[in-house]
Design a protein around this motif. Structure first.
Motif, mmCIF file in Angstrom:
data_model
loop_
_atom_site.group_PDB
_atom_site.id
_atom_site.type_symbol
_atom_site.label_atom_id
_atom_site.label_comp_id
_atom_site.label_asym_id
_atom_site.label_seq_id
_atom_site.Cartn_x
_atom_site.Cartn_y
_atom_site.Cartn_z
ATOM 1 N N TYR A 100 0.995 -1.024 -0.090
ATOM 2 C CA TYR A 100 -0.297 0.108 -0.164
ATOM 3 C C TYR A 100 1.095 1.047 0.121
ATOM 4 O O TYR A 100 1.507 0.916 0.997
ATOM 5 N N LYS A 110 3.013 7.892 3.068
ATOM 6 C CA LYS A 110 3.589 6.422 4.336
ATOM 7 C C LYS A 110 3.240 5.463 3.537
ATOM 8 O O LYS A 110 2.332 5.257 2.313
ATOM 9 N N GLY A 111 3.635 4.348 3.542
ATOM 10 C CA GLY A 111 2.963 2.814 2.896
ATOM 11 C C GLY A 111 3.707 1.613 3.738
ATOM 12 O O GLY A 111 4.967 1.834 5.201
ATOM 13 N N VAL A 169 -1.277 -1.388 8.578
ATOM 14 C CA VAL A 169 -0.330 -0.117 7.614
ATOM 15 C C VAL A 169 -0.575 1.203 7.839
ATOM 16 O O VAL A 169 -1.274 1.280 9.457
ATOM 17 N N SER A 170 -0.016 2.119 7.614
ATOM 18 C CA SER A 170 0.186 3.185 8.103
ATOM 19 C C SER A 170 0.954 3.858 9.379
ATOM 20 O O SER A 170 0.719 2.775 10.274
ATOM 21 N N SER A 171 0.228 5.470 9.881
ATOM 22 C CA SER A 171 0.632 5.403 10.739
ATOM 23 C C SER A 171 0.204 6.073 11.999
ATOM 24 O O SER A 171 -0.001 6.871 10.624
ATOM 25 N N SER A 172 0.211 6.248 12.843
ATOM 26 C CA SER A 172 -0.632 7.938 13.064
ATOM 27 C C SER A 172 0.930 9.055 13.761
ATOM 28 O O SER A 172 1.072 7.798 14.795
ATOM 29 N N CYS A 201 -5.223 4.658 0.741
ATOM 30 C CA CYS A 201 -4.292 3.808 0.385
ATOM 31 C C CYS A 201 -4.211 2.560 -0.742
ATOM 32 O O CYS A 201 -5.685 2.193 -0.688
ATOM 33 N N CYS A 222 0.688 5.396 0.571
ATOM 34 C CA CYS A 222 -0.680 5.810 1.617
ATOM 35 C C CYS A 222 -0.879 7.413 1.374
ATOM 36 O O CYS A 222 0.275 7.698 2.251
ATOM 37 N N GLN A 223 -1.905 7.727 1.258
ATOM 38 C CA GLN A 223 -2.084 9.691 1.171
ATOM 39 C C GLN A 223 -2.065 9.990 2.543
ATOM 40 O O GLN A 223 -3.402 9.293 2.890
ATOM 41 N N THR A 224 -1.215 10.305 3.503
ATOM 42 C CA THR A 224 -1.566 10.890 4.914
ATOM 43 C C THR A 224 -1.399 12.125 4.838
ATOM 44 O O THR A 224 -1.050 12.825 4.531
ATOM 45 N N THR A 276 -7.123 8.820 5.128
ATOM 46 C CA THR A 276 -5.635 8.674 4.932
ATOM 47 C C THR A 276 -6.409 7.268 3.710
ATOM 48 O O THR A 276 -6.994 7.059 3.796
#
Length: 223
Positions: free
Chosen positions: A41, A50-51, A77-80, A157, A43-45, A155
């Protein structure tokens, strides 16, 4: 000893019967092939791209004329950058339908049951949705775009590795599809409504149904 000799054939028959019944159940079940697929993935955060790679599997359970699909993530997946409190994150996704049928299935899941610490992979709960076959044949199901909504942000992904299908089903169309939308067209409710039910002429509303025809005819006679 004679008692054992009499019961042994009976036991053998019983076991054989169970085995045959089990074989019949397996034969009657719809053909399905599922596998775990690694999805990469992108990801547009809100804080930048991120990925993460997550193994994903898609399973199905027959439900009426359709199938209940479950999309499961083996890794986060992703993170905060900040902690996500309980219930702060809501996931959803689409499953791409291919093969004999085409389209997408929207799947969603519950919000996070426990808090997610900052800067840790977000574990996605199982996402579920319903697929109703539009055509008969072998149909594939592939992980599509994942959407994560949290703390007022979104977000998105997107799989970037062109993943293979996670599930293949041999389906039969139900034949109860929904007619396409006819936005902008008034409904036709009777044999005389072959034209638009209401029309305007010089700002005056004229009925073109049966009542309208009678009204126009009477007016002509008076004139």
């Amino acid at each position: 000893m004679s008692y054992q000799k009499r019961t042994t054939p009976a036991l053998a028959v019983a076991v054989t019967g169970v085995a045959v019944a089990g074989a019949m159940v397996l034969t009657a079940a719809p053909a399905a092939h599922a596998t775990v697929v690694d999805v990469d993935y992108a990801c547009q955060t809100p804080i930048g791209p991120k990925g993460a790679v997550s193994p994903i599997d898609i399973t199905s359970v027959k439900s009426g004329s359709g199938y209940r699909l479950t999309m499961s993530f083996r890794k986060g997946v992703s993170s905060s950058p900040v902690e996500l409190g309980k219930g702060a994150m809501n996931p959803s996704a689409v499953i791409e339908v291919g093969g004999a049928d085409k389209g997408t299935v929207k799947v969603s899941g519950p919000a996070n049951a426990t808090a997610i610490p900052a800067n840790t992979p977000i574990k996605i709960s199982d996402l579920t949705g319903t697929y109703t076959p539009g055509k008969s044949g072998k149909v594939t199901f592939t992980a599509g775009v994942l959407t994560i909504k949290a703390l007022g942000t979104t977000t998105t992904c997107t799989p970037k590795n062109n993943p293979k299908p996670s599930l293949e089903l041999d389906v039969t169309a139900s034949g109860s599809g929904t007619a396409p939308s006819t936005d902008g067209e008034l409904p036709r409710t009777g044999p005389l409504d072959s034209a638009v039910a209401l029309g305007t002429l010089g700002g005056t509303v004229l009925l073109t149904g049966a009542a309208g025809v009678l009204w126009l005819t009477r007016r002509t006679r008076r004139v």
